[in-house]
Design a protein around this motif. Structure first.
Motif, PDB file in Angstrom:
ATOM      1  N   ALA A 319     -27.273  32.504  23.106  1.00 44.17           N
ATOM      2  CA  ALA A 319     -27.349  33.617  22.168  1.00 44.17           C
ATOM      3  C   ALA A 319     -28.265  34.721  22.668  1.00 44.17           C
ATOM      4  O   ALA A 319     -28.107  35.886  22.279  1.00 44.17           O
ATOM      5  CB  ALA A 319     -27.820  33.123  20.805  1.00 44.17           C
ATOM      6  N   ASN A 320     -29.224  34.375  23.544  1.00 47.10           N
ATOM      7  CA  ASN A 320     -30.131  35.395  24.090  1.00 47.10           C
ATOM      8  C   ASN A 320     -29.524  36.169  25.260  1.00 47.10           C
ATOM      9  O   ASN A 320     -30.194  36.994  25.867  1.00 47.10           O
ATOM     10  CB  ASN A 320     -31.449  34.743  24.530  1.00 47.10           C
ATOM     11  CG  ASN A 320     -31.251  33.671  25.605  1.00 47.10           C
ATOM     12  OD1 ASN A 320     -30.150  33.489  26.141  1.00 47.10           O
ATOM     13  ND2 ASN A 320     -32.318  32.950  25.896  1.00 47.10           N
ATOM     14  N   GLY A 321     -28.269  35.889  25.585  1.00 43.26           N
ATOM     15  CA  GLY A 321     -27.578  36.611  26.644  1.00 43.26           C
ATOM     16  C   GLY A 321     -27.676  35.983  28.017  1.00 43.26           C
ATOM     17  O   GLY A 321     -27.028  36.453  28.971  1.00 43.26           O
ATOM     18  N   VAL A 322     -28.459  34.932  28.173  1.00 40.42           N
ATOM     19  CA  VAL A 322     -28.608  34.267  29.473  1.00 40.42           C
ATOM     20  C   VAL A 322     -27.373  33.422  29.760  1.00 40.42           C
ATOM     21  O   VAL A 322     -26.883  32.693  28.893  1.00 40.42           O
ATOM     22  CB  VAL A 322     -29.869  33.390  29.509  1.00 40.42           C
ATOM     23  CG1 VAL A 322     -29.968  32.654  30.836  1.00 40.42           C
ATOM     24  CG2 VAL A 322     -31.106  34.239  29.274  1.00 40.42           C
ATOM     25  N   LYS A 323     -26.879  33.522  30.998  1.00 40.56           N
ATOM     26  CA  LYS A 323     -25.770  32.683  31.447  1.00 40.56           C
ATOM     27  C   LYS A 323     -26.327  31.529  32.283  1.00 40.56           C
ATOM     28  O   LYS A 323     -27.191  31.737  33.132  1.00 40.56           O
ATOM     29  CB  LYS A 323     -24.779  33.494  32.291  1.00 40.56           C
ATOM     30  CG  LYS A 323     -23.987  34.515  31.491  1.00 40.56           C
ATOM     31  CD  LYS A 323     -22.949  35.206  32.359  1.00 40.56           C
ATOM     32  CE  LYS A 323     -22.109  36.184  31.548  1.00 40.56           C
ATOM     33  NZ  LYS A 323     -21.082  36.851  32.400  1.00 40.56           N
ATOM     34  N   VAL A 324     -25.831  30.345  32.012  1.00 37.80           N
ATOM     35  CA  VAL A 324     -26.261  29.152  32.735  1.00 37.80           C
ATOM     36  C   VAL A 324     -25.053  28.540  33.420  1.00 37.80           C
ATOM     37  O   VAL A 324     -24.044  28.249  32.768  1.00 37.80           O
ATOM     38  CB  VAL A 324     -26.923  28.125  31.785  1.00 37.80           C
ATOM     39  CG1 VAL A 324     -27.329  26.879  32.557  1.00 37.80           C
ATOM     40  CG2 VAL A 324     -28.128  28.746  31.085  1.00 37.80           C
TER      41      VAL A 324
END
Length: 467
Positions: A319-324
């Motif tokens: 939700a914070n925009g970080v892609k993992v």
């Protein structure tokens, strides 16, 4: 008389909590039980934590038992395994270790059935090192029996089991430590602190590099070895014929075949993944939530006994925009975690550390590197985010038992880290993008995916839902 005993124990427990400066007393409904070690002075001769070990395979004998036994106040007084040979070897190891290190050793009781070990009132805490499909059930029964728990990762076989386990720990007020020992390695904690405090700018991507597992394994039925309770070993999973490659070596402690069978676990995505994705969530500050989108693909064996994933690729959005991203490790991209931000990157790994001699993977070089050496030299200011310091994972657990403070890898954090891995496994199997609600822990408008959050449980090994 019973009411008077309970009232007295409740009073003692509350008094101890107040004296230790704890922020809160145990949850209402928690068993009124206090480990004997907590009721003694720190330097008293009887200050000891009595421990039972459930599952005495390679991780127990090579890592967890030595990791605990080296502390004089930690007494392993019981060992349990469904394999008679292994439990006897564990008993001998405990006695020999304590005699060599401390000059004396108590006798060690052996059990085949963990239920009998949990019923022993002398035992304060348990270490659970069984195959993955037994983890959640035994942990739940242990905390309900008033025992503190050290559980080897992964937390559970399914997300539904993990939720039940975390709820049980929190409702009973027991101390729980998950065996994600990377949290007790300085380079992983420092990497997470650097990311949390913006040393690489706004975090954009995290890349997790894991090994895969090979195909193979002999599926031909074999006679069950003498002294091995195979029927119970299968537990809640479906009955299938015994073969050595499905279980563990008859002799020695090499890597067991069950790690490569989906009946008992998800393969490397939860095996190593529970370690690395736990660190990723620690760095992102998302320890109590999870991704909102997941997609993935993997190569699965088409023949042979072993059927967990091989090479794989996954992508998650938080939700914070970080892609993992999850990828298979290569010589160019070695096992570890790469954090990439607007202002640089940090790579962290175990280095040459192995929990056991048969652990897969190796690495040559520094376990912590960055795009600019100045990133690593910056340090963390007093006013910035500092994460929990643990220099030894087993000692951190023992200290938590004494103080009744949370350890570095508590139950809910462990459940969420395992969930991230299991979500990817579901995406690998379905081969399409999934949308996840981390609050409800359900897929959004996807009955097919939600059906994979749990598995049927074979009688009589189901998890008992009620207290």
């Amino acid at each position: 008389m019973r009411d008077n005993v309970l009232t007295r124990r409740s009073f003692i427990r509350t008094s101890i909590a107040a004296g230790a400066g704890l922020a809160a007393i145990p949850a209402i409904g928690a068993p009124l039980y206090v480990p004997s070690s907590v009721l003694k002075g720190e330097n008293a001769p009887s200050n000891r934590i009595n421990i039972g070990v459930i599952g005495t395979g390679r991780i127990a004998l090579g890592h967890d038992m030595p990791g605990v036994m080296k502390y004089e106040s930690a007494h392993i007084i019981a060992v349990c395994d469904l394999d008679a040979r292994r439990v006897e070897e564990a008993r001998k190891q405990v006695i020999a270790f304590r005699k060599e290190k401390f000059g004396k050793a108590d006798e060690v009781r052996t059990y085949e059935n963990y239920e009998e070990l949990l019923a022993n009132p002398e035992i304060d805490a348990v270490i659970i090192c069984t195959p993955d499909h037994w983890h959640a059930k035994i942990a739940i029964e242990a905390v309900r029996a008033g025992k503190d728990v050290y559980l080897e990762k992964p937390t559970s076989l399914t997300i539904a089991e993990g939720r039940l386990m975390s709820n049980a720990v929190n409702s009973t007020g027991r101390i729980f430590q998950l065996g994600t020992q990377q949290r007790s390695s300085e380079q992983f904690r420092y990497a997470c602190e650097l990311v949390r405090n913006g040393r690489i700018g706004t975090l954009r991507e995290v890349e997790i590099r894991l090994p895969g597992d090979p195909a193979g394994g002999n599926a031909s039925p074999m006679p069950v070895p003498d002294g091995f309770n195979y029927e119970k070993w299968l537990g809640s999973t479906p009955y299938v014929p015994y073969t050595e490659d499905r279980v563990h070596p008859k002799e020695g402690y090499g890597r067991p075949g069950w790690l490569r069978c989906e009946q008992f676990g998800a393969g490397m995505i939860t095996g190593w993944g529970n370690h690395h994705f736990d660190i990723a969530q620690w760095a992102m500050g998302t320890e109590y939530t999870g991704p909102v989108e997941i997609s993935g693909s993997a190569e699965f064996p088409r023949e042979g006994l072993w059927d967990v994933h091989g090479d794989y690729h996954t992508e998650m959005l938080y939700a914070n925009g970080v892609k993992v991203f999850g990828i298979t490790e290569t010589s160019e991209k070695p096992n570890g975690i790469l954090f990439t931000g607007d202002d640089g990157w940090i790579f962290v790994c175990r280095g040459d550390y192995k929990a056991t001699a048969s652990d897969p993977g190796s690495f040559e070089g520094s376990p912590l590197v960055a795009s600019d050496p100045r990133i690593l030299k910056a340090g963390i200011k007093d006013s910035e985010v500092h994460l929990t310091v643990s220099e030894d994972h087993h000692l951190n657990w023992l200290n938590a038992i004494r103080t009744r403070r949370q350890p570095v890898s508590p139950a809910e954090v462990g459940h969420r880290s395992c969930s991230v891995c299991l979500l990817q496994h579901i995406a690998m199997r379905l081969g399409r993008k999934l949308y996840w609600d981390p609050t409800l822990e359900r897929f959004i408008n996807d009955d097919e995916a939600n059906a994979l959050l749990s598995r049927p449980e074979r009688y009589p090994y189901q998890i008992k839902r009620g207290l």
